[in-house]
Design a protein around this motif. Structure first.
Motif, PDB file in Angstrom:
ATOM      1  N   PRO A  43      19.614 -30.638 -14.304  1.00 21.10           N
ATOM      2  CA  PRO A  43      19.232 -32.065 -13.958  1.00 21.10           C
ATOM      3  C   PRO A  43      20.776 -32.810 -14.056  1.00 21.10           C
ATOM      4  CG  PRO A  43      17.933 -31.319 -15.815  1.00 21.10           C
ATOM      5  CD  PRO A  43      18.782 -30.219 -15.325  1.00 21.10           C
ATOM      6  N   LEU A  44      20.562 -33.783 -12.981  1.00 22.74           N
ATOM      7  CA  LEU A  44      22.001 -34.586 -13.141  1.00 22.74           C
ATOM      8  C   LEU A  44      22.067 -35.481 -14.489  1.00 22.74           C
ATOM      9  CD1 LEU A  44      22.047 -35.809  -9.495  1.00 22.74           C
ATOM     10  CD2 LEU A  44      23.164 -33.919 -10.367  1.00 22.74           C
ATOM     11  N   PRO A  45      23.177 -35.737 -14.907  1.00 28.91           N
ATOM     12  CA  PRO A  45      23.677 -36.694 -15.889  1.00 28.91           C
ATOM     13  C   PRO A  45      23.139 -37.651 -16.308  1.00 28.91           C
ATOM     14  CG  PRO A  45      25.593 -36.360 -14.801  1.00 28.91           C
ATOM     15  CD  PRO A  45      24.696 -35.425 -14.099  1.00 28.91           C
ATOM     16  N   ALA A  46      22.603 -38.013 -17.423  1.00 28.01           N
ATOM     17  CA  ALA A  46      21.833 -39.401 -17.592  1.00 28.01           C
ATOM     18  C   ALA A  46      22.797 -40.551 -17.242  1.00 28.01           C
ATOM     19  CB  ALA A  46      21.565 -39.220 -19.364  1.00 28.01           C
ATOM     20  N   GLY A  47      22.002 -41.554 -16.698  1.00 25.42           N
ATOM     21  CA  GLY A  47      22.751 -42.546 -16.128  1.00 25.42           C
ATOM     22  C   GLY A  47      23.446 -42.387 -14.860  1.00 25.42           C
ATOM     23  N   SER A  57      18.385 -33.683  -6.228  1.00 22.05           N
ATOM     24  CA  SER A  57      19.322 -32.663  -6.098  1.00 22.05           C
ATOM     25  C   SER A  57      19.374 -31.838  -7.463  1.00 22.05           C
ATOM     26  CB  SER A  57      20.922 -33.797  -6.353  1.00 22.05           C
ATOM     27  OG  SER A  57      20.950 -34.387  -5.070  1.00 22.05           O
ATOM     28  N   GLY A  58      18.756 -32.086  -8.504  1.00 19.20           N
ATOM     29  CA  GLY A  58      18.511 -31.300  -9.613  1.00 19.20           C
ATOM     30  C   GLY A  58      17.128 -31.325 -10.068  1.00 19.20           C
ATOM     31  N   MET A  59      16.617 -30.417 -10.898  1.00 18.25           N
ATOM     32  CA  MET A  59      15.536 -30.236 -11.410  1.00 18.25           C
ATOM     33  C   MET A  59      15.014 -31.325 -12.463  1.00 18.25           C
ATOM     34  SD  MET A  59      15.089 -26.978 -14.062  1.00 18.25           S
ATOM     35  CE  MET A  59      16.627 -26.040 -14.314  1.00 18.25           C
ATOM     36  N   ALA A  60      13.872 -31.608 -12.928  1.00 12.83           N
ATOM     37  CA  ALA A  60      13.577 -32.709 -13.869  1.00 12.83           C
ATOM     38  C   ALA A  60      13.994 -32.193 -15.217  1.00 12.83           C
ATOM     39  CB  ALA A  60      12.224 -33.006 -13.429  1.00 12.83           C
ATOM     40  N   LEU A  61      14.043 -33.081 -15.916  1.00 11.68           N
ATOM     41  CA  LEU A  61      14.906 -32.803 -17.222  1.00 11.68           C
ATOM     42  C   LEU A  61      13.450 -31.901 -17.923  1.00 11.68           C
ATOM     43  CD1 LEU A  61      17.091 -32.973 -19.361  1.00 11.68           C
ATOM     44  CD2 LEU A  61      16.134 -35.319 -20.117  1.00 11.68           C
ATOM     45  N   ASP A  62      12.355 -32.544 -17.772  1.00 11.72           N
ATOM     46  CA  ASP A  62      11.008 -31.997 -18.430  1.00 11.72           C
ATOM     47  C   ASP A  62      10.863 -30.678 -18.017  1.00 11.72           C
ATOM     48  OD1 ASP A  62      10.682 -34.404 -19.583  1.00 11.72           O
ATOM     49  OD2 ASP A  62       8.929 -35.238 -18.595  1.00 11.72           O
ATOM     50  N   ASN A 105      25.181 -29.052 -24.676  1.00  6.49           N
ATOM     51  CA  ASN A 105      25.224 -28.772 -26.027  1.00  6.49           C
ATOM     52  C   ASN A 105      23.365 -28.548 -26.404  1.00  6.49           C
ATOM     53  OD1 ASN A 105      27.878 -28.701 -26.576  1.00  6.49           O
ATOM     54  ND2 ASN A 105      27.754 -30.909 -27.272  1.00  6.49           N
ATOM     55  N   ARG A 106      22.771 -29.208 -25.696  1.00  6.60           N
ATOM     56  CA  ARG A 106      21.338 -29.012 -26.066  1.00  6.60           C
ATOM     57  C   ARG A 106      20.920 -27.818 -25.405  1.00  6.60           C
ATOM     58  NH1 ARG A 106      16.966 -27.969 -26.840  1.00  6.60           N
ATOM     59  NH2 ARG A 106      15.079 -29.069 -26.867  1.00  6.60           N
ATOM     60  N   TRP A 107      21.335 -27.231 -24.188  1.00  3.97           N
ATOM     61  CA  TRP A 107      20.347 -26.311 -23.957  1.00  3.97           C
ATOM     62  C   TRP A 107      21.300 -24.900 -23.571  1.00  3.97           C
ATOM     63  CZ3 TRP A 107      15.525 -26.329 -23.455  1.00  3.97           C
ATOM     64  CH2 TRP A 107      14.910 -27.709 -23.586  1.00  3.97           C
ATOM     65  N   GLY A 108      22.635 -25.259 -23.930  1.00  4.23           N
ATOM     66  CA  GLY A 108      23.564 -24.153 -23.721  1.00  4.23           C
ATOM     67  C   GLY A 108      23.296 -22.703 -24.483  1.00  4.23           C
ATOM     68  N   SER A 109      22.547 -22.738 -25.476  1.00 10.03           N
ATOM     69  CA  SER A 109      22.300 -21.381 -26.305  1.00 10.03           C
ATOM     70  C   SER A 109      21.250 -20.517 -25.402  1.00 10.03           C
ATOM     71  CB  SER A 109      21.763 -21.730 -27.679  1.00 10.03           C
ATOM     72  OG  SER A 109      20.576 -22.415 -27.648  1.00 10.03           O
ATOM     73  N   ARG A 110      20.575 -21.271 -24.554  1.00 13.18           N
ATOM     74  CA  ARG A 110      19.812 -20.390 -23.626  1.00 13.18           C
ATOM     75  C   ARG A 110      20.128 -19.899 -22.410  1.00 13.18           C
ATOM     76  NH1 ARG A 110      13.572 -22.196 -23.990  1.00 13.18           N
ATOM     77  NH2 ARG A 110      13.471 -19.986 -23.553  1.00 13.18           N
ATOM     78  N   LEU A 111      21.773 -20.129 -22.171  1.00 10.75           N
ATOM     79  CA  LEU A 111      22.381 -19.714 -21.025  1.00 10.75           C
ATOM     80  C   LEU A 111      22.920 -18.428 -21.426  1.00 10.75           C
ATOM     81  CD1 LEU A 111      24.042 -22.912 -20.048  1.00 10.75           C
ATOM     82  CD2 LEU A 111      22.158 -21.821 -18.804  1.00 10.75           C
ATOM     83  N   ASP A 112      22.723 -17.423 -20.220  1.00 11.61           N
ATOM     84  CA  ASP A 112      23.353 -16.379 -20.132  1.00 11.61           C
ATOM     85  C   ASP A 112      24.752 -16.303 -19.324  1.00 11.61           C
ATOM     86  OD1 ASP A 112      21.392 -14.822 -21.764  1.00 11.61           O
ATOM     87  OD2 ASP A 112      20.302 -14.771 -19.957  1.00 11.61           O
ATOM     88  N   ASP A 113      24.543 -16.989 -18.350  1.00 13.20           N
ATOM     89  CA  ASP A 113      25.732 -17.383 -17.207  1.00 13.20           C
ATOM     90  C   ASP A 113      25.365 -18.529 -16.718  1.00 13.20           C
ATOM     91  OD1 ASP A 113      27.638 -16.553 -15.552  1.00 13.20           O
ATOM     92  OD2 ASP A 113      26.124 -15.202 -14.288  1.00 13.20           O
ATOM     93  N   SER A 114      26.552 -19.065 -16.332  1.00  9.70           N
ATOM     94  CA  SER A 114      26.292 -20.262 -15.332  1.00  9.70           C
ATOM     95  C   SER A 114      27.348 -20.637 -14.459  1.00  9.70           C
ATOM     96  CB  SER A 114      26.054 -21.579 -16.492  1.00  9.70           C
ATOM     97  OG  SER A 114      27.233 -21.731 -17.239  1.00  9.70           O
ATOM     98  N   ILE A 115      27.266 -21.632 -13.498  1.00  7.00           N
ATOM     99  CA  ILE A 115      28.134 -22.216 -12.638  1.00  7.00           C
ATOM    100  C   ILE A 115      28.499 -23.803 -12.669  1.00  7.00           C
ATOM    101  CG2 ILE A 115      28.387 -22.501  -9.862  1.00  7.00           C
ATOM    102  CD1 ILE A 115      26.854 -20.078  -9.532  1.00  7.00           C
ATOM    103  N   LEU A 116      29.655 -24.248 -12.535  1.00  6.89           N
ATOM    104  CA  LEU A 116      30.070 -25.399 -12.284  1.00  6.89           C
ATOM    105  C   LEU A 116      30.656 -25.848 -10.765  1.00  6.89           C
ATOM    106  CD1 LEU A 116      30.327 -28.079 -14.284  1.00  6.89           C
ATOM    107  CD2 LEU A 116      32.843 -27.410 -14.437  1.00  6.89           C
ATOM    108  N   SER A 117      29.843 -26.699 -10.393  1.00  9.18           N
ATOM    109  CA  SER A 117      29.990 -27.240  -8.969  1.00  9.18           C
ATOM    110  C   SER A 117      30.459 -28.635  -8.583  1.00  9.18           C
ATOM    111  CB  SER A 117      28.974 -26.656  -8.229  1.00  9.18           C
ATOM    112  OG  SER A 117      28.713 -25.302  -8.132  1.00  9.18           O
ATOM    113  N   VAL A 118      31.059 -29.049  -7.604  1.00 10.38           N
ATOM    114  CA  VAL A 118      31.099 -30.304  -7.082  1.00 10.38           C
ATOM    115  C   VAL A 118      30.228 -30.548  -5.888  1.00 10.38           C
ATOM    116  CG1 VAL A 118      32.807 -31.878  -6.286  1.00 10.38           C
ATOM    117  CG2 VAL A 118      33.432 -30.442  -8.308  1.00 10.38           C
ATOM    118  N   HIS A 119      29.329 -31.468  -6.274  1.00 14.51           N
ATOM    119  CA  HIS A 119      28.693 -31.826  -4.814  1.00 14.51           C
ATOM    120  C   HIS A 119      28.707 -33.299  -4.450  1.00 14.51           C
ATOM    121  CE1 HIS A 119      26.246 -28.470  -6.196  1.00 14.51           C
ATOM    122  NE2 HIS A 119      26.324 -28.209  -5.085  1.00 14.51           N
TER     123      HIS A 119
END
Length: 264
Positions: A43-47, A57-62, A105-119
């Motif tokens: 999900p795109l950042p709050a605000g 562009s991103g999945m729903a927070l729910d 910080n909320r969801w990171g403990s469930r990540l095994d791997d991840s990507i940081l991108s600029v769109h």
């Protein structure tokens, strides 16, 4: 022998296909992949207001907990056949670092791997999704003043993403660092931006990050090369940067795309 696809989207992608996780996985198994990371658009950042026409562009927070739960089930279903990792493709959006950190910080403990991108890029109080369409890119050229100015701003923002403090769960792989070249055949830059790209790669190396070696650009009609292209990959490897093939598939058919033309 290990065969990895580290950048795959899913049925949770609001701008992707409705193909099931099983379709993606079965296609990968048929191609002898041994490891997959599902990296749905976070999900795109709050605000932040998504500027794409459908705001998709991103999945729903729910959906985030449902997404992680689905992948955990798949890990068990396919245990012994293929290794599946839980990941996200997280947008770096300049000025929203705190909100992105809060999400991680909320969801990171469930990540095994991840990507940081600029769109998304910001210029003169306007945000644009630079890879959305040739028309959006042309509008950016008009506002920035030139193709080169768009490229320069993109590479500056990628460098900022590498340097950004996003907390303990900051993604360890930098996504498609030459995505700005998606429309290069119709909107070419006047120079290769080698210095800017080398600066990015040196920052990746210094921070011990990985590089997404993305096959999607190979099949894009206005690009015709991987993100990044072979010469950049060779320089990255000379710096001992780990490169990870990613199909960036948004459908099961996209698994393996571009791979036959890449130096793996």
């Amino acid at each position: 022998m290990k065969k990895v696809d580290g950048h795959i989207h899913t049925p949770f992608c609001p701008h992707g296909s409705s193909d099931s996780f099983h379709q993606y996985i079965e296609k990968a198994i048929s191609l002898q992949y041994t490891h997959l990371t599902f990296t749905e658009h976070a999900p795109l950042p709050a605000g932040f207001k998504d500027t794409t026409p459908d705001g998709d562009s991103g999945m729903a927070l729910d959906d985030v907990p449902l997404y992680f739960d689905a992948i955990e089930e798949l890990k068990e279903t396919y245990r012994g056949q293929i290794t599946i990792l839980s990941g996200l493709e997280v947008d770096y959006i300049e000025g929203f670092e705190n909100e992105t950190t809060d999400f991680l910080n909320r969801w990171g403990s469930r990540l095994d791997d991840s990507i940081l991108s600029v769109h998304f890029l910001h210029h003169k109080n306007e945000w644009d999704c630079l890879d959305f369409s040739p028309d959006v890119f042309l509008r950016m050229i008009d506002r920035y003043g030139s193709v080169d100015a768009v490229y320069a701003h993109y590479y500056q923002t990628v460098l900022k993403s590498i340097d950004a403090d996003l907390g303990a769960f900051k993604p360890n792989r930098i996504g498609h660092i030459t995505l700005v070249k998606k429309f290069q055949k119709i909107h070419p830059a006047s120079k290769p931006f080698t210095e800017e790209i080398h600066r990015i790669l040196k920052a990746v190396a210094e921070k011990g990050l990985e590089l997404d070696y993305n096959g999607a650009g190979v099949i894009k009609p206005h690009c015709g090369e991987s993100y990044p292209p072979e010469d950049v990959i060779k320089y990255a490897r000379s710096l001992d940067i780990k490169t990870v093939y990613g199909s960036d598939a948004h459908s099961a058919a996209g698994i393996d795309q571009g791979r036959h033309e890449m130096e793996l």
